[in-house]
Design an enzyme around this catalytic site. Structure first.
Site, PDB file in Angstrom:
ATOM      1  N   GLU A  86       0.856  -1.188   0.000  1.00 25.92           N
ATOM      2  CA  GLU A  86       0.000   0.000   0.000  1.00 25.92           C
ATOM      3  C   GLU A  86       0.894   1.242   0.000  1.00 25.92           C
ATOM      4  OE1 GLU A  86      -2.717  -0.245   3.305  1.00 25.92           O
ATOM      5  OE2 GLU A  86      -3.402  -2.254   2.733  1.00 25.92           O
ATOM      6  N   PRO A  87       0.307   2.405  -0.276  1.00 24.33           N
ATOM      7  CA  PRO A  87       1.134   3.613  -0.292  1.00 24.33           C
ATOM      8  C   PRO A  87       1.883   3.811   1.027  1.00 24.33           C
ATOM      9  CG  PRO A  87      -1.023   4.077  -1.227  1.00 24.33           C
ATOM     10  CD  PRO A  87      -1.072   2.670  -0.701  1.00 24.33           C
ATOM     11  N   SER A 133       7.700  -2.964   2.907  1.00 22.20           N
ATOM     12  CA  SER A 133       8.380  -4.061   3.593  1.00 22.20           C
ATOM     13  C   SER A 133       7.576  -4.608   4.765  1.00 22.20           C
ATOM     14  CB  SER A 133       9.743  -3.575   4.105  1.00 22.20           C
ATOM     15  OG  SER A 133      10.537  -3.198   3.010  1.00 22.20           O
ATOM     16  N   ASP A 138       7.782 -18.456   0.884  1.00 19.72           N
ATOM     17  CA  ASP A 138       8.704 -19.601   0.855  1.00 19.72           C
ATOM     18  C   ASP A 138       8.757 -20.212  -0.538  1.00 19.72           C
ATOM     19  OD1 ASP A 138       9.152 -19.185   3.495  1.00 19.72           O
ATOM     20  OD2 ASP A 138       7.928 -20.867   4.208  1.00 19.72           O
ATOM     21  N   GLY A 161      32.362  -1.254 -21.780  1.00 18.29           N
ATOM     22  CA  GLY A 161      32.657   0.156 -22.001  1.00 18.29           C
ATOM     23  C   GLY A 161      31.539   0.867 -22.727  1.00 18.29           C
ATOM     24  N   GLU A 197       9.315  -9.026  -3.510  1.00 14.61           N
ATOM     25  CA  GLU A 197       9.299 -10.275  -2.724  1.00 14.61           C
ATOM     26  C   GLU A 197      10.240 -10.203  -1.525  1.00 14.61           C
ATOM     27  OE1 GLU A 197       6.367 -11.417  -4.276  1.00 14.61           O
ATOM     28  OE2 GLU A 197       7.184 -13.276  -3.479  1.00 14.61           O
ATOM     29  N   GLY A 198      10.266  -9.039  -0.878  1.00 12.60           N
ATOM     30  CA  GLY A 198      11.177  -8.843   0.248  1.00 12.60           C
ATOM     31  C   GLY A 198      12.474  -8.254  -0.263  1.00 12.60           C
ATOM     32  N   THR A 199      12.797  -7.030   0.184  1.00 15.12           N
ATOM     33  CA  THR A 199      14.045  -6.404  -0.249  1.00 15.12           C
ATOM     34  C   THR A 199      15.225  -7.210   0.296  1.00 15.12           C
ATOM     35  OG1 THR A 199      14.140  -5.045   1.738  1.00 15.12           O
ATOM     36  CG2 THR A 199      13.011  -4.076  -0.157  1.00 15.12           C
TER      37      THR A 199
END
Ligand SMILES: Cc1cc2nc3c(=O)[nH]c(=O)nc-3n(C[C@H](O)[C@H](O)[C@H](O)COP(=O)(O)OP(=O)(O)OC[C@H]3O[C@@H](n4cnc5c(N)ncnc54)[C@H](O)[C@@H]3O)c2cc1C
Ligand SMILES: Cc1cc2nc3c(=O)[nH]c(=O)nc-3n(C[C@H](O)[C@H](O)[C@H](O)COP(=O)(O)OP(=O)(O)OC[C@H]3O[C@@H](n4cnc5c(N)ncnc54)[C@H](O)[C@@H]3O)c2cc1C
Lengths: 411, 369
Positions: free
Chosen positions: A140-141, A145, A262, A364, A388-390
């Site tokens: 949500e806003p 996390s 999981d 390069g 999915e979880g930092t």
């Protein structure tokens, strides 16, 4: 018995996925990146019919069967095969992979939290008719996390649940909510005072009155995938659209979110692997054309910087891959894998971010150019370190497990 | 088909060697590091496990077991968890015996293997490394020149474990320098051979309990029968892959030692009124250590698995070893860091593990699975 070999049938199957990547994804990769919200409908159609064909071949095993530890024969491999095919398809294009019509994260939530009857009822559609999408909305806003901070509410009203709130960053949200006969699994609280235990998943069908896609994000990478903001305003759904039980129990509810992770974290890790391998393969071929040999076995002190960088990329990718395979294998063999799933996700997200950034550096000015896809892969790769979880959230989960700490003791 | 489970036998070996490492090697590690001497009774006890005699074929009085490299890696990790110096010391005779078991002629097997089947530790070793910054296994500078029926060896070796007490050693030398790995042969050099000078014991930053020596070879003559494998020679690349797997596995053991110690310490030690492990700065270091240990172990197992399949594992073992050389340093450094000032003090083992771990970037060829 320790074994790192994929058998010929699996390798053959992966070759098929590889062809899909080469022939259906790579040719439209750049175009979908440059024209962010344009839909590759031809690609959707082809993938939809290809997946119908693939489900008839069935190299995997029956997902509905519970693993039986007393029977070591006929081991389950569905999760392992999923991470293998995910890597192969994301080698093609991670954004297109995420935009492929299927039950997606919504399906994963139904599988993790739904009753057998609900699985049948909600997932049947993905085997028939026109292309469809499924999505899952937690974020949500006000939070990302901290997924226990859900403020979207579900209120019982006669024969309905009434959902109110705003969800953001919903992958395939637009396709699921408005552009196909799909659905969105919305996480909402039935009892704010109950905290985590009150958070439940609800299936909201496409085009349900009260559900509106109000925005589709512009992103750094994976631009072929739509990332939607969904507003739920007095959105009424049938009672039996709550996945699992409506009862608020201490142990219930939120555990399902975790159970979903999981299974999905190894998949996100595998997505990262695919992008990383794309970059690695490209650099390998490029160096070969330039007659730059990679001399394995020689003292690192005699290697060139390019060789060392390349080998580092290669071994980091393989380390992440083995962790990913292990996490999936554990699921298949009925072992608890939260720790290992987070390890795979944390390692793969970080490693592939670094690998793709290094790949751009190694080439390069050519690497930085939009003429080739390396710079795109670097942008695509980064998301795997976030959703999915930092990285940090996965590190917390790992740390809690190895220290035997609760979420109160370490947060 | 992908599988991450150890066999029952491997599990048993892991448990028993692990218990020995934890209960007997570990307590001896610090005193050995300080004094430079490993207690003979401990070495004798390790010998009873049959790490060396087990590999000798039955017809020469050994255990005749052809344990896969994966099992060898498991043993090496557990011993490394106990102590790196002691691990390399007790396995050193394998450096001599194993290539002869695998690649020696029948005569060589009959002549040299029996000595490893007795009740007492039989010191033996191999000379692989050379004292140069750009030392490279695929470009040895110690040379073996054909001379009549035999060979003449010239050059310098270093980090030769147990050279002063070893009955015999294998000296690896280039018979054809242009051929890289394929141009290397192993020569059996008996104790006291003319032209061989063994230096004073080397003094290194870590591995202080392990007796290693420099070796000078000046026109050292050996007969044709000294060449391991006779005219067929050896597969040096494979031997070095086996070595890299063993060293990398030991490295995983060292990493694990540092991790466990730091983890337990961090839960006990309080700062600002709470255990330091409850702080992310510490918890994330520990989480990172745990990931690196598992990642490194899986890379090692994969390389060992490739060896067991009989294929060329040069690349896998090389990458795994280099990975461990880097990650062992990082993990043991974190180990010291988690303990803060106390980690710097020799009362705790973490500083020793940091010194030992740095060695992996320097050493090659001094252990084998
Ligand atoms: C392209 C895309 C697709 C997505 N798809 C979906 C989807 O399908 N469904 C869905 O529900 N969500 C989805 N998300 C949302 C995604 O899961 C969140 O963005 C993610 O969980 C991070 O939340 P946040 O962005 O609010 O960051 P925040 O939670 O605000 O975090 C910001 C930073 O703080 C760090 N941080 C937060 N808490 C802690 C802590 N306790 N300790 C240390 N560091 C901390 C984070 O690691 C991060 O670096 C998507 C996001 C993107 C970008
Ligand atoms: C050689 C040497 C000389 C010294 N000389 C002097 C001297 O002359 N005078 C003197 O008074 N002292 C001296 N010291 C002590 C030195 O200043 C302390 O060792 C140092 O301040 C760390 O304290 P500690 O060892 O108790 O570690 P701890 O405080 O126990 O810390 C252990 C670990 O936890 C971490 N940590 C602690 N708190 C937090 C937190 N809130 N968040 C995140 N991480 C945390 C630390 O960074 C460290 O990694 C010396 C130490 C050494 C090794």
């Amino acid at each position: 018995m320790i074994d790192f070999e994929l058998e010929p049938q699996v390798l053959n199957q992966l070759k098929m996925y590889h062809m899909v990547s080469e022939q259906m994804m790579r040719p439209i990769s750049r175009e979908c990146d440059e024209h962010e919200h344009q839909k590759p409908t031809q690609f959707y159609e082809s993938m939809w019919s290809a997946s119908a064909a693939a489900s008839n071949i069935q190299i995997g095993d029956d997902k509905s069967k519970k693993p039986d530890p007393s029977k070591p024969s006929a081991p389950r491999r569905a999760n392992l095969l999923t991470v293998l095919s995910t890597e192969e398809l994301c080698w093609g294009d991670a954004g297109l992979y995420l935009s492929t019509p299927n039950s997606g994260l919504g399906g994963a939530a139904v599988m993790a939290a739904g009753t057998p009857e609900q699985k049948e009822r909600f997932l049947k559609r993905f085997k028939e008719g026109k292309p469809k999408w499924g999505a899952m909305a937690i974020t949500e806003p006000g939070f990302g996390s901290d997924s226990s901070a859900v403020t979207t509410t579900a209120t019982r009203d006669g024969d309905n649940w009434v959902i109110d709130g705003t969800k953001i960053f919903v992958t395939a949200g637009q396709m699921s909510a408005e552009k196909s006969e799909g659905f969105v699994v919305v996480w909402a609280t039935v009892d704010k005072s109950a905290g985590r235990a009150g958070i439940k998943p609800f299936v909201v069908e496409h085009n349900t009155p009260g559900m509106t896609v109000t925005r589709v994000e512009n992103k750094l990478g994976i631009r072929a995938s739509d990332t939607a903001m969904i507003v739920l305003d007095n959105c009424r759904i049938p009672l039996d659209h709550i996945l699992g039980s409506a009862e608020v129990r201490k142990e219930g509810g939120f555990k399902d979110v975790m159970a979903t992770f999981d299974a999905t974290r190894p998949i996100v890790a595998a997505m990262a692997l695919g992008v990383g391998r794309a970059a690695l393969d490209f650099v390998r071929d490029f160096l070969k054309q330039q007659n730059v040999a990679i001399r394995y076995g020689m003292s690192p002190r005699r290697l060139s910087a390019v060789e060392r960088d390349f080998m580092e990329m290669e071994v980091q990718l393989q380390a992440a891959r083995l962790l990913t395979w292990r996490a999936a294998w554990m699921l298949d063999t009925g072992k608890r894998n939260s720790l290992e799933a987070s390890m795979a996700k944390a390692k793969a997200g970080l490693a592939v971010t670094a690998i793709t950034q290094k790949a751009v550096e190694l080439l390069g000015p050519l690497g930085y150019s939009r003429k080739i896809l390396l710079e795109k892969w670097m942008r695509d790769a980064k998301i795997n370190d976030i959703f999915e979880g930092t990285q940090q959230i996965n590190m917390i989960i790992i740390a809690r497990r190895i220290l035997n700490y609760s979420s109160k003791e370490l947060n | 088909m992908i599988d991450f489970e150890l066999s029952e036998e491997q599990q048993m070996i892991r448990d028993s060697v692990g218990a020995f490492a934890r209960d007997e090697i570990r307590p001896a590690a610090r005193p050995a590091d300080e004094s430079g001497a490993i207690p003979a009774p401990l070495v004798a006890k390790a010998w009873q496990f049959g790490f060396v005699s087990g590999a000798v074929p039955e017809k020469f009085g050994g255990g005749g077991d052809t344990r896969p490299a994966v099992t060898g890696a498991i043993v090496a990790e557990e011993l490394g968890f106990g102590d790196l110096s002691i691990a390399i010391h007790v396995l050193a005779p394998r450096l001599f015996a194993f290539p002869i078991v695998e690649m020696g002629t029948d005569d060589q097997r009959a002549k040299y293997l029996k000595r490893f089947t007795g009740a007492d530790f039989a010191a033996a070793t191999a000379a692989v490394m050379e004292p140069r910054f750009d030392f490279d296994l695929s470009a040895l500078q110690v040379s073996a020149r054909r001379d009549g029926g035999g060979f003449v060896l010239n050059g310098a070796k270093c980090y030769v474990p147990l050279a002063a007490e070893a009955d015999s050693m294998l000296v690896y030398a280039a018979t054809d320098a242009a051929k890289g790995f394929a141009g290397v042969d192993g020569f059996i050099v008996p104790r006291g051979a003319a032209g061989v000078t063994i230096s004073e014991r080397e003094k290194n930053m870590g591995l202080k309990a392990l007796a290693t020596y420099e070796l000078t070879l000046k026109d050292c003559r050996v007969g044709a029968d000294a060449r391991v494998g006779g005219d067929k020679g050896i597969d040096f690349s494979r031997l070095m892959s086996q070595s890299r797997v063993a060293l990398a596995a030991m490295g995983v053991g060292v990493m694990n030692a540092a991790f466990e110690y730091a983890r337990d310490y961090a839960k006990e030690r309080k700062a600002f009124g709470v255990p330091i492990a409850t702080k992310q700065a510490i918890a994330f270091m520990l989480a990172d250590m745990a990931i690196e240990i598992d990642a490194a172990r899986l890379l090692v197992w994969e390389a060992a698995f490739k060896l067991d399949k009989g294929g060329d594992a040069l690349k896998e073992s090389y990458l795994a070893k280099n990975y461990v050389a880097q990650s062992a340093l990082k993990v043991t450094d974190n180990g010291v860091q988690v303990l803060g000032g106390h980690g710097y003090i020799r009362e705790h083992p973490v500083e020793m593990w940091l010194r030992n771990a740095r060695g992996f970037s320097a050493i090659d060829g001094i252990a084998t699975v």
